[in-house]
Design an enzyme around this catalytic site. Structure first.
Site, mmCIF file in Angstrom:
data_model
loop_
_atom_site.group_PDB
_atom_site.id
_atom_site.type_symbol
_atom_site.label_atom_id
_atom_site.label_comp_id
_atom_site.label_asym_id
_atom_site.label_seq_id
_atom_site.Cartn_x
_atom_site.Cartn_y
_atom_site.Cartn_z
ATOM 1 C CE LYS A 14 -4.347 95.595 49.757
ATOM 2 N NZ LYS A 14 -3.619 95.092 50.949
ATOM 3 N NE ARG A 123 -2.541 104.335 55.315
ATOM 4 C CZ ARG A 123 -1.898 103.182 55.118
ATOM 5 N NH1 ARG A 123 -1.789 102.679 53.896
ATOM 6 N NH2 ARG A 123 -1.394 102.517 56.114
ATOM 7 C CB THR A 129 -1.861 97.170 58.132
ATOM 8 O OG1 THR A 129 -1.245 98.388 57.730
ATOM 9 C CG2 THR A 129 -1.469 96.056 57.194
ATOM 10 N NE ARG A 140 -6.791 97.936 55.114
ATOM 11 C CZ ARG A 140 -5.590 98.474 54.962
ATOM 12 N NH1 ARG A 140 -5.036 99.169 55.940
ATOM 13 N NH2 ARG A 140 -4.922 98.315 53.839
ATOM 14 C CG ASN A 160 -5.383 94.748 54.153
ATOM 15 O OD1 ASN A 160 -5.432 94.668 52.928
ATOM 16 N ND2 ASN A 160 -4.296 95.111 54.802
ATOM 17 C CG HIS A 163 -2.584 100.012 48.203
ATOM 18 N ND1 HIS A 163 -1.489 99.936 49.020
ATOM 19 C CD2 HIS A 163 -2.365 101.068 47.380
ATOM 20 C CE1 HIS A 163 -0.634 100.896 48.692
ATOM 21 N NE2 HIS A 163 -1.140 101.592 47.696
HETATM 22 P P1 ADP Z 1 -0.960 98.988 54.287
HETATM 23 O O1 ADP Z 1 -1.644 98.233 53.180
HETATM 24 O O2 ADP Z 1 -1.906 99.295 55.417
HETATM 25 O O3 ADP Z 1 -0.221 100.216 53.811
HETATM 26 P P2 ADP Z 1 1.622 97.640 54.577
HETATM 27 O O4 ADP Z 1 2.192 98.554 53.555
HETATM 28 O O5 ADP Z 1 2.328 97.526 55.893
HETATM 29 O O6 ADP Z 1 0.107 98.000 54.914
HETATM 30 O O7 ADP Z 1 1.512 96.167 53.987
HETATM 31 C C1 ADP Z 1 1.114 95.939 52.691
HETATM 32 C C2 ADP Z 1 0.148 94.781 52.661
HETATM 33 O O8 ADP Z 1 0.846 93.570 52.979
HETATM 34 C C3 ADP Z 1 -0.974 94.844 53.696
HETATM 35 O O9 ADP Z 1 -2.050 95.649 53.282
HETATM 36 C C4 ADP Z 1 -1.359 93.365 53.812
HETATM 37 O O10 ADP Z 1 -2.249 92.949 52.780
HETATM 38 C C5 ADP Z 1 -0.026 92.664 53.609
HETATM 39 N N1 ADP Z 1 0.613 92.290 54.873
HETATM 40 C C6 ADP Z 1 1.270 93.090 55.723
HETATM 41 N N2 ADP Z 1 1.749 92.373 56.758
HETATM 42 C C7 ADP Z 1 1.391 91.100 56.563
HETATM 43 C C8 ADP Z 1 1.571 89.852 57.241
HETATM 44 N N3 ADP Z 1 2.218 89.756 58.371
HETATM 45 N N4 ADP Z 1 1.078 88.746 56.706
HETATM 46 C C9 ADP Z 1 0.425 88.780 55.550
HETATM 47 N N5 ADP Z 1 0.196 89.893 54.860
HETATM 48 C C10 ADP Z 1 0.669 91.048 55.340
#
Ligand code: ADP
Length: 194
Positions: A14, A123, A129, A140, A160, A163
Protein backbone atom coordinates in the site's frame (compact mmCIF):
# COMPACT_ATOMS: atom_id res chain seq x y z
CA UNK A 1 -6.82 -31.21 -8.78
CA UNK A 2 -4.24 -28.42 -9.08
CA UNK A 3 -0.70 -28.81 -7.80
CA UNK A 4 -0.83 -27.43 -4.20
CA UNK A 5 2.48 -25.66 -4.81
CA UNK A 6 0.75 -23.52 -7.43
CA UNK A 7 -1.79 -21.80 -5.15
CA UNK A 8 -1.64 -18.10 -5.92
CA UNK A 9 -2.55 -15.01 -3.94
CA UNK A 10 -2.65 -11.31 -4.67
CA UNK A 11 -0.66 -8.76 -2.66
CA UNK A 12 -0.48 -4.98 -2.76
CA UNK A 13 2.20 -2.93 -1.01
CA UNK A 14 0.00 0.00 0.00
CA UNK A 15 1.08 3.66 -0.27
CA UNK A 16 2.42 3.72 3.32
CA UNK A 17 4.56 0.63 2.62
CA UNK A 18 6.03 2.26 -0.48
CA UNK A 19 6.60 5.61 1.29
CA UNK A 20 8.26 3.90 4.28
CA UNK A 21 10.73 2.19 1.92
CA UNK A 22 9.46 -1.28 2.77
CA UNK A 23 8.96 -2.77 -0.71
CA UNK A 24 12.10 -4.91 -0.46
CA UNK A 25 11.47 -5.95 3.14
CA UNK A 26 7.93 -7.07 2.35
CA UNK A 27 8.97 -9.10 -0.68
CA UNK A 28 11.84 -10.61 1.31
CA UNK A 29 9.48 -11.93 3.96
CA UNK A 30 7.46 -13.86 1.38
CA UNK A 31 10.52 -15.19 -0.42
CA UNK A 32 12.26 -16.32 2.76
CA UNK A 33 9.17 -18.40 3.58
CA UNK A 34 9.54 -20.32 0.30
CA UNK A 35 6.86 -18.34 -1.49
CA UNK A 36 7.54 -17.38 -5.09
CA UNK A 37 6.93 -13.98 -6.70
CA UNK A 38 5.40 -14.79 -10.09
CA UNK A 39 4.29 -11.26 -11.14
CA UNK A 40 5.37 -7.81 -9.91
CA UNK A 41 4.74 -4.18 -10.87
CA UNK A 42 4.70 -0.61 -9.45
CA UNK A 43 1.66 1.45 -10.44
CA UNK A 44 -0.72 4.19 -9.37
CA UNK A 45 -4.37 3.32 -8.87
CA UNK A 46 -7.46 5.31 -9.74
CA UNK A 47 -10.54 5.65 -7.54
CA UNK A 48 -12.46 3.55 -10.06
CA UNK A 49 -9.97 0.67 -9.96
CA UNK A 50 -9.94 0.72 -6.15
CA UNK A 51 -13.71 0.84 -6.07
CA UNK A 52 -13.82 -2.34 -8.15
CA UNK A 53 -11.17 -3.96 -5.94
CA UNK A 54 -12.86 -3.66 -2.53
CA UNK A 55 -16.22 -5.37 -2.02
CA UNK A 56 -19.23 -3.16 -1.30
CA UNK A 57 -21.79 -5.72 -0.12
CA UNK A 58 -23.41 -5.38 3.30
CA UNK A 59 -21.52 -8.37 4.71
CA UNK A 60 -18.15 -6.72 3.96
CA UNK A 61 -19.27 -3.32 5.22
CA UNK A 62 -20.61 -4.93 8.41
CA UNK A 63 -17.30 -6.70 9.02
CA UNK A 64 -15.45 -3.40 8.68
CA UNK A 65 -17.93 -1.77 11.08
CA UNK A 66 -17.48 -4.59 13.60
CA UNK A 67 -13.68 -4.44 13.52
CA UNK A 68 -13.85 -0.70 14.06
CA UNK A 69 -16.32 -0.92 16.95
CA UNK A 70 -14.20 -3.54 18.67
CA UNK A 71 -11.42 -1.01 19.20
CA UNK A 72 -13.74 1.84 20.16
CA UNK A 73 -15.57 -0.32 22.73
CA UNK A 74 -12.40 -1.82 24.16
CA UNK A 75 -10.83 1.58 24.83
CA UNK A 76 -13.99 3.53 25.59
CA UNK A 77 -13.81 5.88 22.58
CA UNK A 78 -16.95 7.54 21.26
CA UNK A 79 -17.82 6.04 17.86
CA UNK A 80 -20.66 8.51 17.26
CA UNK A 81 -18.20 11.39 17.58
CA UNK A 82 -16.12 10.09 14.64
CA UNK A 83 -18.83 8.43 12.51
CA UNK A 84 -22.10 10.05 13.51
CA UNK A 85 -23.65 6.55 13.81
CA UNK A 86 -23.32 3.16 15.51
CA UNK A 87 -24.60 1.20 12.46
CA UNK A 88 -21.97 -1.22 11.15
CA UNK A 89 -22.88 -0.79 7.48
CA UNK A 90 -22.79 3.01 7.73
CA UNK A 91 -19.41 2.91 9.49
CA UNK A 92 -18.19 0.53 6.78
CA UNK A 93 -19.26 2.96 4.05
CA UNK A 94 -17.38 5.85 5.62
CA UNK A 95 -14.22 3.76 6.06
CA UNK A 96 -14.50 2.65 2.44
CA UNK A 97 -14.38 6.26 1.17
CA UNK A 98 -11.27 6.96 3.29
CA UNK A 99 -9.75 3.77 1.90
CA UNK A 100 -10.24 5.00 -1.70
CA UNK A 101 -8.37 8.24 -0.86
CA UNK A 102 -5.56 6.40 0.88
CA UNK A 103 -5.01 3.84 -1.86
CA UNK A 104 -4.71 6.54 -4.52
CA UNK A 105 -2.38 8.80 -2.46
CA UNK A 106 0.95 7.36 -3.75
CA UNK A 107 2.21 4.55 -5.99
CA UNK A 108 1.72 0.96 -4.89
CA UNK A 109 3.35 -2.33 -5.82
CA UNK A 110 1.16 -5.21 -6.97
CA UNK A 111 2.27 -8.81 -7.08
CA UNK A 112 1.16 -12.38 -7.38
CA UNK A 113 2.66 -14.72 -4.81
CA UNK A 114 2.65 -18.49 -5.32
CA UNK A 115 3.25 -21.47 -3.04
CA UNK A 116 1.71 -24.06 -0.75
CA UNK A 117 -1.30 -22.49 1.04
CA UNK A 118 -0.16 -19.15 -0.39
CA UNK A 119 -3.37 -17.35 0.64
CA UNK A 120 -3.19 -18.39 4.31
CA UNK A 121 0.61 -18.18 4.53
CA UNK A 122 0.69 -14.63 3.19
CA UNK A 123 -2.11 -13.49 5.54
CA UNK A 124 -0.15 -14.96 8.46
CA UNK A 125 3.08 -13.24 7.40
CA UNK A 126 1.20 -9.94 6.95
CA UNK A 127 -0.65 -10.12 10.29
CA UNK A 128 -4.11 -8.91 11.35
CA UNK A 129 -5.79 -5.80 9.96
CA UNK A 130 -5.16 -3.53 12.94
CA UNK A 131 -1.41 -3.08 13.34
CA UNK A 132 -1.67 -2.29 17.06
CA UNK A 133 -3.03 -5.84 17.53
CA UNK A 134 -0.51 -7.52 15.22
CA UNK A 135 2.13 -9.80 16.71
CA UNK A 136 5.76 -8.83 16.37
CA UNK A 137 7.27 -10.90 13.59
CA UNK A 138 4.41 -10.06 11.25
CA UNK A 139 4.85 -7.26 8.71
CA UNK A 140 2.10 -5.14 10.24
CA UNK A 141 3.36 -5.89 13.78
CA UNK A 142 6.94 -4.97 13.00
CA UNK A 143 6.42 -1.81 10.96
CA UNK A 144 3.21 -0.12 12.01
CA UNK A 145 1.35 0.79 15.20
CA UNK A 146 -1.73 2.28 13.62
CA UNK A 147 -5.20 1.94 15.13
CA UNK A 148 -8.69 3.06 14.09
CA UNK A 149 -8.71 5.15 17.27
CA UNK A 150 -6.11 7.45 15.68
CA UNK A 151 -6.98 6.93 12.03
CA UNK A 152 -10.71 7.60 12.38
CA UNK A 153 -10.21 10.70 14.51
CA UNK A 154 -8.04 11.94 11.60
CA UNK A 155 -10.73 10.84 9.10
CA UNK A 156 -8.46 8.41 7.27
CA UNK A 157 -7.95 4.72 6.62
CA UNK A 158 -5.80 2.57 8.88
CA UNK A 159 -2.29 2.52 7.43
CA UNK A 160 -1.31 -1.14 7.52
CA UNK A 161 1.27 -1.47 4.75
CA UNK A 162 -0.11 -4.43 2.80
CA UNK A 163 -3.27 -5.81 1.25
CA UNK A 164 -3.49 -9.58 0.80
CA UNK A 165 -6.41 -11.70 -0.49
CA UNK A 166 -8.38 -13.52 2.18
CA UNK A 167 -9.58 -16.58 0.23
CA UNK A 168 -8.49 -18.42 -2.95
CA UNK A 169 -11.71 -17.18 -4.64
CA UNK A 170 -10.91 -13.56 -3.72
CA UNK A 171 -7.33 -14.12 -4.91
CA UNK A 172 -8.52 -15.36 -8.32
CA UNK A 173 -10.80 -12.34 -8.68
CA UNK A 174 -8.10 -9.86 -7.63
CA UNK A 175 -5.40 -11.43 -9.85
CA UNK A 176 -7.76 -11.12 -12.80
CA UNK A 177 -8.65 -7.54 -11.85
CA UNK A 178 -5.07 -6.29 -11.38
CA UNK A 179 -3.09 -8.43 -13.81
CA UNK A 180 -5.73 -9.21 -16.44
CA UNK A 181 -3.76 -9.82 -19.58
CA UNK A 182 -0.29 -9.32 -17.99
CA UNK A 183 1.81 -12.45 -17.76
CA UNK A 184 2.05 -14.60 -14.63
CA UNK A 185 5.45 -16.28 -14.80
CA UNK A 186 6.49 -19.89 -14.24
CA UNK A 187 9.98 -20.83 -13.08
CA UNK A 188 11.47 -23.47 -10.79
CA UNK A 189 12.80 -22.07 -7.49
CA UNK A 190 16.04 -23.67 -6.32
CA UNK A 191 15.43 -25.81 -3.26
CA UNK A 192 11.66 -25.80 -3.74
CA UNK A 193 10.93 -26.95 -7.27
CA UNK A 194 14.37 -28.01 -8.44
P1 ADP B 1 -7.61 -6.55 5.54
O1 ADP B 1 -6.86 -5.52 4.74
O2 ADP B 1 -6.79 -7.07 6.69
O3 ADP B 1 -8.19 -7.67 4.70
P2 ADP B 1 -10.31 -5.44 5.78
O4 ADP B 1 -10.68 -6.11 4.51
O5 ADP B 1 -11.18 -5.68 6.98
O6 ADP B 1 -8.82 -5.80 6.22
O7 ADP B 1 -10.25 -3.87 5.56
C1 ADP B 1 -9.72 -3.32 4.42
C2 ADP B 1 -8.85 -2.14 4.78
O8 ADP B 1 -9.68 -1.08 5.27
C3 ADP B 1 -7.86 -2.39 5.92
O9 ADP B 1 -6.68 -3.02 5.48
C4 ADP B 1 -7.61 -0.96 6.42
O10 ADP B 1 -6.64 -0.27 5.64
C5 ADP B 1 -8.96 -0.30 6.20
N1 ADP B 1 -9.77 -0.27 7.42
C6 ADP B 1 -10.46 -1.28 7.97
N2 ADP B 1 -11.12 -0.85 9.07
C7 ADP B 1 -10.84 0.45 9.22
C8 ADP B 1 -11.20 1.49 10.13
N3 ADP B 1 -11.98 1.28 11.16
N4 ADP B 1 -10.73 2.71 9.94
C9 ADP B 1 -9.95 2.98 8.90
N5 ADP B 1 -9.55 2.08 8.01
C10 ADP B 1 -9.98 0.82 8.15
Amino acid sequence: MKNPKEEKTFVLVKPDGVRKGLIGEIIKRFEQRDLKIVALEMFESTHEAMDAHYPKDDAWLTRIGEKTKHTYEKYGYDIVKDFGTTENVEIGKVVRTWLMDFMTSAPMVRMVVEGVHAVDMVRKIVGPTMPYLAEMGTIRGDYSADSPAIANAEKRAVFNLVHASETPEEAAHEIEHWFGKSPIFKYPRFGIDA
